[in-house]
Design a protein around this motif. Structure first.
Motif, PDB file in Angstrom:
ATOM      1  N   UNK A  36       1.150  -1.043   0.145  1.00  0.00           N
ATOM      2  CA  UNK A  36       0.241  -0.522   0.158  1.00  0.00           C
ATOM      3  C   UNK A  36       0.778   1.445   0.313  1.00  0.00           C
ATOM      4  N   UNK A  41      -1.507  13.056   4.051  1.00  0.00           N
ATOM      5  CA  UNK A  41      -2.275  13.383   4.358  1.00  0.00           C
ATOM      6  C   UNK A  41      -3.845  12.631   3.098  1.00  0.00           C
ATOM      7  N   UNK A  42      -3.432  11.894   3.339  1.00  0.00           N
ATOM      8  CA  UNK A  42      -4.547  10.547   2.664  1.00  0.00           C
ATOM      9  C   UNK A  42      -4.403   9.575   3.208  1.00  0.00           C
ATOM     10  N   UNK A  43      -5.180   8.491   2.815  1.00  0.00           N
ATOM     11  CA  UNK A  43      -5.593   7.569   3.390  1.00  0.00           C
ATOM     12  C   UNK A  43      -4.349   6.681   2.398  1.00  0.00           C
ATOM     13  N   UNK A  44      -4.381   5.290   3.079  1.00  0.00           N
ATOM     14  CA  UNK A  44      -3.692   4.519   2.050  1.00  0.00           C
ATOM     15  C   UNK A  44      -4.076   3.880   1.051  1.00  0.00           C
ATOM     16  N   UNK A  45      -3.467   3.869  -0.608  1.00  0.00           N
ATOM     17  CA  UNK A  45      -3.694   3.047  -1.924  1.00  0.00           C
ATOM     18  C   UNK A  45      -3.189   1.995  -1.687  1.00  0.00           C
ATOM     19  N   UNK A 101      -4.502  -9.719   9.381  1.00  0.00           N
ATOM     20  CA  UNK A 101      -4.130  -8.717   8.304  1.00  0.00           C
ATOM     21  C   UNK A 101      -2.926  -8.232   9.046  1.00  0.00           C
ATOM     22  N   UNK A 103       0.016  -5.477   9.276  1.00  0.00           N
ATOM     23  CA  UNK A 103       0.963  -3.995   8.381  1.00  0.00           C
ATOM     24  C   UNK A 103       2.920  -4.186   8.993  1.00  0.00           C
TER      25      UNK A 103
ATOM     26  N   UNK B 103      -7.447  -4.613   1.546  1.00  0.00           N
ATOM     27  CA  UNK B 103      -8.913  -3.417   2.484  1.00  0.00           C
ATOM     28  C   UNK B 103      -8.534  -2.562   1.441  1.00  0.00           C
ATOM     29  N   UNK B 104      -9.214  -1.581   1.570  1.00  0.00           N
ATOM     30  CA  UNK B 104      -9.862  -0.222   1.352  1.00  0.00           C
ATOM     31  C   UNK B 104     -10.229   0.163   1.984  1.00  0.00           C
ATOM     32  N   UNK B 105      -9.254   1.919   2.479  1.00  0.00           N
ATOM     33  CA  UNK B 105      -9.201   2.505   3.086  1.00  0.00           C
ATOM     34  C   UNK B 105      -9.798   4.475   2.757  1.00  0.00           C
ATOM     35  N   UNK B 106     -10.626   4.893   3.770  1.00  0.00           N
ATOM     36  CA  UNK B 106     -11.525   6.324   4.034  1.00  0.00           C
ATOM     37  C   UNK B 106     -10.275   6.980   4.343  1.00  0.00           C
ATOM     38  N   UNK B 107      -9.754   8.417   4.118  1.00  0.00           N
ATOM     39  CA  UNK B 107      -9.004   9.183   3.669  1.00  0.00           C
ATOM     40  C   UNK B 107      -8.599   9.693   5.296  1.00  0.00           C
TER      41      UNK B 107
END
Lengths: 113, 114
Positions: A36, A41-45, A101, A103, B103-107
């Motif tokens: 990821x 300042x963002x979420x994980x992609x 899960x 990290x 998993x897909x995350x929010x901001x």
């Protein structure tokens, strides 16, 4: 339970240079592996994932990762880094059974112009 | 359309207050999570819900209480906030509840307790 280590806390590369981020995992069976990216300042992609089959996995934004069972590694690579790749990168491992899960601690990538 | 959304994005409050963070996903996923990310960027899972049922409840103070009114929503309520609760809180969702699903995350919601 599985665990993940990312040996490099912080890596700095020049724009246009190649990149390899290391990830080592500990798990008793075949793991599900993920990379990821988290921009400031963002979420994980999700960049890419490995479940089975070909050990070289292609992802988004020009990234790839190679699963090496003998080394318990899943290193992330990119042939030419762009300034926009500066971010925090997380490796994660999922277990087939159970809800675990996990990290890794993350590697911060800085890119020099 | 945002896949996983959280509100608010920023939350500044004083010690002792009670606050809530809301999360919604429109991916049709069965499982939702709350993570806490500390100042060193370490991600720690707090809770996981599968079809509105709690399946992971890591060691967090009981001041933190998740609520899932339906499988598309997972809210986090925090009582008696403390300085150490300052962090970024992420909501995430996945198709299933095992580790094989990405998993897909929010901001994220940046909580600051003063």
């Amino acid at each position: 339970a599985q665990s993940v280590t990312q040996p490099d806390i912080h890596i700095t590369v020049s724009e246009g240079a190649s990149l390899e981020l290391r990830c080592n995992y500990s798990y008793g069976a075949t793991p599900y592996l993920f990379w990821y990216v988290q921009s400031p300042g963002q979420g994980l992609q999700l960049l890419l994932k490995y479940f089975s089959g070909d050990t070289l996995v292609q992802g988004i934004k020009g990234f790839e990762a190679e699963f090496k069972r003998s080394q318990s590694s899943f290193n992330l690579r990119k042939p030419s880094v762009h300034w926009s790749d500066a971010a925090e990168y997380f490796c994660a491992v999922g277990a087939l059974y159970g809800q675990n899960f996990v990290f890794g601690p993350g590697t911060r990538l800085s890119v020099l112009p | 359309d945002t896949a996983v959304s959280q509100t608010p994005k920023y939350l500044v409050t004083q010690m002792g207050n009670d606050k809530s963070i809301k999360c919604e996903q429109n991916l049709g996923h069965d499982t939702m999570y709350w993570y806490k990310q500390d100042s060193k960027k370490f991600l720690k899972i707090m809770f996981s819900y599968n079809n509105k049922e709690l399946i992971i409840n890591e060691t967090v103070p009981n001041r933190f209480s998740p609520k899932s009114p339906d499988k598309a929503h997972l809210n986090l309520h925090i009582n008696s906030l403390e300085l150490g609760d300052s962090a970024v809180y992420f909501c995430a969702s996945s198709q299933g509840g095992t580790g094989r699903y990405e998993q897909y995350f929010g901001p994220g919601t940046r909580l600051t307790v003063t």
